[in-house]
Design a protein around this motif. Structure first.
Motif, PDB file in Angstrom:
ATOM      1  N   ARG A 192      73.792 112.677 122.662  1.00  0.00           N
ATOM      2  CA  ARG A 192      72.665 112.585 123.062  1.00  0.00           C
ATOM      3  C   ARG A 192      72.453 113.555 124.131  1.00  0.00           C
ATOM      4  NH1 ARG A 192      76.062 108.052 123.049  1.00  0.00           N
ATOM      5  NH2 ARG A 192      75.492 107.049 124.819  1.00  0.00           N
ATOM      6  N   ALA A 193      71.785 114.437 124.772  1.00  0.00           N
ATOM      7  CA  ALA A 193      71.432 115.264 125.904  1.00  0.00           C
ATOM      8  C   ALA A 193      71.280 113.892 127.342  1.00  0.00           C
ATOM      9  CB  ALA A 193      70.631 115.696 125.728  1.00  0.00           C
ATOM     10  N   LEU A 194      71.730 114.125 128.484  1.00  0.00           N
ATOM     11  CA  LEU A 194      71.356 112.657 129.827  1.00  0.00           C
ATOM     12  C   LEU A 194      70.744 113.584 129.784  1.00  0.00           C
ATOM     13  CD1 LEU A 194      74.429 111.997 130.421  1.00  0.00           C
ATOM     14  CD2 LEU A 194      72.799 111.190 129.046  1.00  0.00           C
ATOM     15  N   THR A 195      70.560 115.279 130.183  1.00  0.00           N
ATOM     16  CA  THR A 195      69.401 116.015 130.743  1.00  0.00           C
ATOM     17  C   THR A 195      68.050 116.525 129.879  1.00  0.00           C
ATOM     18  OG1 THR A 195      70.683 118.070 131.667  1.00  0.00           O
ATOM     19  CG2 THR A 195      70.186 115.470 133.073  1.00  0.00           C
ATOM     20  N   HIS A 196      67.484 116.890 130.536  1.00  0.00           N
ATOM     21  CA  HIS A 196      66.123 117.701 129.640  1.00  0.00           C
ATOM     22  C   HIS A 196      65.084 118.235 130.528  1.00  0.00           C
ATOM     23  CE1 HIS A 196      67.196 114.434 126.350  1.00  0.00           C
ATOM     24  NE2 HIS A 196      67.295 113.578 127.217  1.00  0.00           N
ATOM     25  N   ASP A 197      66.337 119.471 130.740  1.00  0.00           N
ATOM     26  CA  ASP A 197      65.753 120.561 132.413  1.00  0.00           C
ATOM     27  C   ASP A 197      65.223 122.220 131.902  1.00  0.00           C
ATOM     28  OD1 ASP A 197      65.077 117.677 133.812  1.00  0.00           O
ATOM     29  OD2 ASP A 197      67.157 118.187 134.067  1.00  0.00           O
ATOM     30  N   LEU A 218      88.066 101.909 120.363  1.00  0.00           N
ATOM     31  CA  LEU A 218      86.529 102.238 121.136  1.00  0.00           C
ATOM     32  C   LEU A 218      86.904 100.639 122.432  1.00  0.00           C
ATOM     33  CD1 LEU A 218      83.951 104.276 119.577  1.00  0.00           C
ATOM     34  CD2 LEU A 218      85.612 104.287 121.155  1.00  0.00           C
ATOM     35  N   PRO A 219      87.318 100.841 123.290  1.00  0.00           N
ATOM     36  CA  PRO A 219      86.932  99.686 124.056  1.00  0.00           C
ATOM     37  C   PRO A 219      85.405  99.354 124.089  1.00  0.00           C
ATOM     38  CG  PRO A 219      86.878 101.840 125.829  1.00  0.00           C
ATOM     39  CD  PRO A 219      87.096 102.165 124.286  1.00  0.00           C
ATOM     40  N   PRO A 220      85.000  97.756 124.551  1.00  0.00           N
ATOM     41  CA  PRO A 220      83.434  97.436 124.789  1.00  0.00           C
ATOM     42  C   PRO A 220      82.938  98.290 125.619  1.00  0.00           C
ATOM     43  CG  PRO A 220      85.268  95.159 124.925  1.00  0.00           C
ATOM     44  CD  PRO A 220      85.997  96.496 125.459  1.00  0.00           C
ATOM     45  N   ALA A 221      81.905  98.665 125.088  1.00  0.00           N
ATOM     46  CA  ALA A 221      81.180  99.899 126.337  1.00  0.00           C
ATOM     47  C   ALA A 221      80.224  98.097 127.554  1.00  0.00           C
ATOM     48  CB  ALA A 221      80.067 100.064 125.538  1.00  0.00           C
ATOM     49  N   ARG A 222      80.432  99.469 128.505  1.00  0.00           N
ATOM     50  CA  ARG A 222      79.946  99.155 130.019  1.00  0.00           C
ATOM     51  C   ARG A 222      78.405  99.277 130.347  1.00  0.00           C
ATOM     52  NH1 ARG A 222      84.703 100.980 134.639  1.00  0.00           N
ATOM     53  NH2 ARG A 222      86.571 100.133 133.591  1.00  0.00           N
ATOM     54  N   CYS A 223      78.135 100.385 129.902  1.00  0.00           N
ATOM     55  CA  CYS A 223      76.329 100.516 129.125  1.00  0.00           C
ATOM     56  C   CYS A 223      76.068 101.037 128.221  1.00  0.00           C
ATOM     57  CB  CYS A 223      76.571 101.701 130.820  1.00  0.00           C
ATOM     58  SG  CYS A 223      77.289 101.904 132.330  1.00  0.00           S
ATOM     59  N   ASP A 224      74.510 100.971 127.910  1.00  0.00           N
ATOM     60  CA  ASP A 224      74.454 101.476 127.337  1.00  0.00           C
ATOM     61  C   ASP A 224      74.564 102.993 127.038  1.00  0.00           C
ATOM     62  OD1 ASP A 224      73.848  98.920 126.552  1.00  0.00           O
ATOM     63  OD2 ASP A 224      72.138  98.907 126.191  1.00  0.00           O
ATOM     64  N   TYR A 225      74.611 103.414 128.185  1.00  0.00           N
ATOM     65  CA  TYR A 225      74.066 104.691 128.458  1.00  0.00           C
ATOM     66  C   TYR A 225      72.523 105.671 128.093  1.00  0.00           C
ATOM     67  CZ  TYR A 225      78.902 104.641 129.912  1.00  0.00           C
ATOM     68  OH  TYR A 225      79.660 104.543 130.870  1.00  0.00           O
ATOM     69  N   ARG A 226      71.225 104.268 128.222  1.00  0.00           N
ATOM     70  CA  ARG A 226      70.604 104.884 127.397  1.00  0.00           C
ATOM     71  C   ARG A 226      69.099 105.301 128.262  1.00  0.00           C
ATOM     72  NH1 ARG A 226      71.212 107.431 122.008  1.00  0.00           N
ATOM     73  NH2 ARG A 226      72.590 106.389 121.289  1.00  0.00           N
ATOM     74  N   TYR A 267      72.378 131.337 127.147  1.00  0.00           N
ATOM     75  CA  TYR A 267      72.386 129.484 127.295  1.00  0.00           C
ATOM     76  C   TYR A 267      72.118 128.725 128.437  1.00  0.00           C
ATOM     77  CZ  TYR A 267      75.303 129.993 123.069  1.00  0.00           C
ATOM     78  OH  TYR A 267      75.991 130.024 121.618  1.00  0.00           O
ATOM     79  N   THR A 268      70.580 127.776 128.503  1.00  0.00           N
ATOM     80  CA  THR A 268      70.657 126.734 129.004  1.00  0.00           C
ATOM     81  C   THR A 268      71.417 125.467 128.253  1.00  0.00           C
ATOM     82  OG1 THR A 268      68.496 125.805 127.736  1.00  0.00           O
ATOM     83  CG2 THR A 268      68.462 127.479 129.926  1.00  0.00           C
ATOM     84  N   THR A 269      71.917 124.771 129.639  1.00  0.00           N
ATOM     85  CA  THR A 269      72.358 123.900 128.851  1.00  0.00           C
ATOM     86  C   THR A 269      72.040 122.420 129.835  1.00  0.00           C
ATOM     87  OG1 THR A 269      74.234 124.487 130.643  1.00  0.00           O
ATOM     88  CG2 THR A 269      75.012 124.810 128.833  1.00  0.00           C
ATOM     89  N   GLU A 270      72.421 121.268 129.202  1.00  0.00           N
ATOM     90  CA  GLU A 270      72.385 120.420 129.345  1.00  0.00           C
ATOM     91  C   GLU A 270      73.535 118.687 129.586  1.00  0.00           C
ATOM     92  OE1 GLU A 270      69.317 119.224 130.137  1.00  0.00           O
ATOM     93  OE2 GLU A 270      67.957 121.021 129.183  1.00  0.00           O
TER      94      GLU A 270
END
Length: 610
Positions: A566-571, A270-278, A551-554
């Motif tokens: 991890r989920a990025l949306t929670h709608d 894996l390359p170094p992360a550009r973002c933490d994505y949190r 289903y609903t999807t995130e």
């Protein structure tokens, strides 16, 4: 009684004893002629009369089912297929009260034939789906209609009746909460599941003989077990020939295969992360009635613009918007307005000099969109909308969909159903021209294409080989000695689809139904074989995502080594197609609320990037 019956059917008055001896043969001959001539009502009347005299007559019962099935097909063909989404087509289709009655009667007939374990031999029955001028399918059904076929027809009718009820009823949002058990299947989908399980049990215990014409599992390698080298026989033939329309002689036979989860990339690669994505925030790009449910959207290589399909005059057209115009896209330029047909499925070439897209302009009775359907072709055009160039040349029954570029813009992967299956194709492309295509996989399941791995040696896809409509994300090798070998990247029973790799190759973003339980999980648990997913995917997508069972999807994220899901949306809505910006800081995605009918194109921006 029998002599009276013969008289009512138009035959001569004969001795009852002679009628008792010869009735069945004569009537079967008459019915065979009526069905061969597509005289469904005449055949139905004859069979109903025999059923009245002998309710246990399996030939009459199955004749009833065949005639009613063809009447349902004719009802479907009577509708002028709109140039719109699959969902809108089915809603329009199910609006006819006469269709609803015909469907319910066919469903009862299929239940009865299956319960009585009936089978019926017929020389031929013509089958037409679509327009006579440019049909989706025109063939002759020959041979024995089996109990297994009755179960399959019953499952189809139960599915269609469920969709009809959903389309005509008031939609209700899912009441399940994360961490709670999935609710039970609605009765019609539960009945569909029972019929499919019964069909599977008969299929795998009754090897087919091509000479007998009863369809099913052909044990090509003679090992007594259904597996890859075997063949699925569908006894629908090109009229006047012995050529099967659905020829799976070279397709892998997939009974169901639950591969263990693997990784797209090992952790140490894996390359170094550009973002933490949190940390992130989401803005609406476009929201409202001009956003349809079709797929395809893409950032320009410099990230300044976004190409998306929007509705213009009832048709999908490709428009380019300012990527920062979160006020509804005031700076909008329509690239395909004035061009024919629906145009969607757009992807910007990484080199910036071309747009790849999907159009149904070449097939008058096309159905569907970049999501799935019939009659779609690949096109390319310049970024200003000029020089629209057709890249594929397929039949009406086929679709070419979900095209995606490699990172260097020199190759394209897409899905094609030209071979009456959902195949994955890879080709070298210069933007406005395609070289010879390579078919990477060809089997009896459903495939959808999403892009390339960072090293270009594999493609990322969705596939249902784990079980009936049990969609997971896979990587399929396209180079080296293991071409076609697949790695399963997700294993959750819920729906996983639309997976796209971040530009740095580190993160995989996709949509998942795992975050909120749904009734349809009972269909996707691997107990039903995915052998007919090439057929089921269009109605299946509807009941997989329609309330109350769907289903609903995130939007969901994981590292390319499979960690940190991890989920990025929670709608609690439906996220569908999505795409990264070239710098890996943004994701554009479509989100739909099927209860209210509201659709939006949204942009997620990560706030923790370096």
């Amino acid at each position: 009684m029998l002599s009276v019956l013969i008289g009512c059917l138009g035959g001569p008055k004969i001795d009852p004893r002679e009628a008792a001896l010869g009735l069945q043969g004569r009537l079967q001959t008459a019915v065979a002629g009526e069905l061969a001539a597509a005289k469904w009502d005449d055949a139905l009347s004859t069979c109903e009369a025999i059923e009245a005299a002998n309710p246990r007559d399996c030939n009459a019962r199955y004749c009833d089912l065949i005639a009613r099935t063809m009447i349902v097909v004719d009802h479907m063909n009577e509708f002028d297929v709109p140039r719109s989404s699959v969902s809108m087509f089915f809603h329009a289709l199910f609006g006819g009260p006469s269709f609803k009655g015909a469907l319910e009667r066919a469903s009862r007939s299929a239940d009865s034939a299956a319960a009585m374990a009936c089978e019926y031999d017929l020389p031929t029955v013509p089958l037409l789906i679509g327009s006579p001028d440019d049909p989706i399918l025109r063939g002759d059904v020959r041979g024995r209609w089996t109990t297994r076929d009755a179960h399959l027809l019953a499952a189809m009718f139960d599915s269609m009746r469920y969709l009809l009820d959903v389309a005509l009823g008031s939609k209700k949002a899912s009441t399940t909460a994360p961490g709670t058990p999935a609710p039970p299947l609605p009765p019609l989908l539960a009945a569909m599941r029972d019929h499919l399980l019964a069909e599977d049990a008969l299929l795998f215990t009754q090897p087919a003989n091509p000479a007998v014409l009863r369809g099913g599992w052909l044990d090509r390698n003679g090992d007594g077990a259904p597996n890859g080298p075997d063949e699925l026989l569908v006894d629908v033939f090109v009229p006047g020939t012995d050529e099967r329309i659905f020829d799976f002689s070279k397709a892998e036979f997939v009974r169901g295969e639950g591969l263990v989860q693997g990784a797209l990339m090992p952790p140490d690669k894996l390359p170094p992360a550009r973002c933490d994505y949190r940390k992130s925030h989401v803005d609406d790009l476009v929201r409202g009635s001009d956003v349809s449910t079709t797929d395809g959207m893409s950032f320009s290589p410099d990230g300044a613009r976004i190409a998306i399909p929007l509705l213009e005059g009832g048709k999908s057209q490709i428009e380019v918007l300012d990527a920062n115009a979160h006020d509804g896209g005031k700076k909008r330029q329509c690239l395909t307005c004035g061009q024919p047909g629906n145009n969607d499925g757009v992807r910007w070439r990484p080199t910036g000099d071309a747009l790849l897209f999907v159009s149904d302009r070449d097939h008058p009775f096309a159905l569907g969109s970049d999501g799935a359907g019939f009659g779609q072709e690949l096109y390319a055009m310049k970024p200003d909308g000029t020089q629209a160039t057709r890249l594929t040349f397929s039949h009406t029954w086929a679709t070419n969909y979900h095209p995606n570029w490699s990172a260097d813009g020199k190759r394209i992967v897409w899905g094609s159903s030209e071979a009456r299956a959902w195949d994955v194709l890879v080709v070298d492309g210069s933007g406005m021209h395609l070289g010879p295509a390579r078919r990477v996989v060809h089997d009896t399941t459903w495939w959808e294409t999403h892009g390339f791995s960072s090293d270009g040696k594999s493609v990322i896809v969705t596939n249902t080989r784990a079980g009936f409509l049990s969609s997971d994300i896979y990587a399929v090798d396209i180079e080296g000695g293991q071409v076609g070998q697949r790695r399963r990247l997700t294993t959750n029973v819920a729906w996983d689809e639309h997976a796209h790799l971040s530009p740095d190759g580190r993160e995989l973003a996709w949509i998942s139904g795992r975050h909120r339980p749904a009734a349809v999980e009972a269909l996707n648990d691997g107990t039903i074989a995915p052998l007919y997913d090439f057929f089921w995917i269009i109605p299946g997508i509807l009941f997989e995502f329609e309330p109350p069972a769907g289903y609903t999807t995130e939007l969901t994220l994981q590292d390319a080594d499979g960690a940190n899901v991890r989920a990025l949306t929670h709608d609690g809505l439906i996220v569908a197609d999505n795409e990264w910006s070239a710098d890996g800081r943004r994701i554009v995605f479509r989100q739909s609320d099927v209860v209210s009918g509201t659709n939006a194109i949204r942009v997620m921006t990560f706030d923790d990037c370096r």
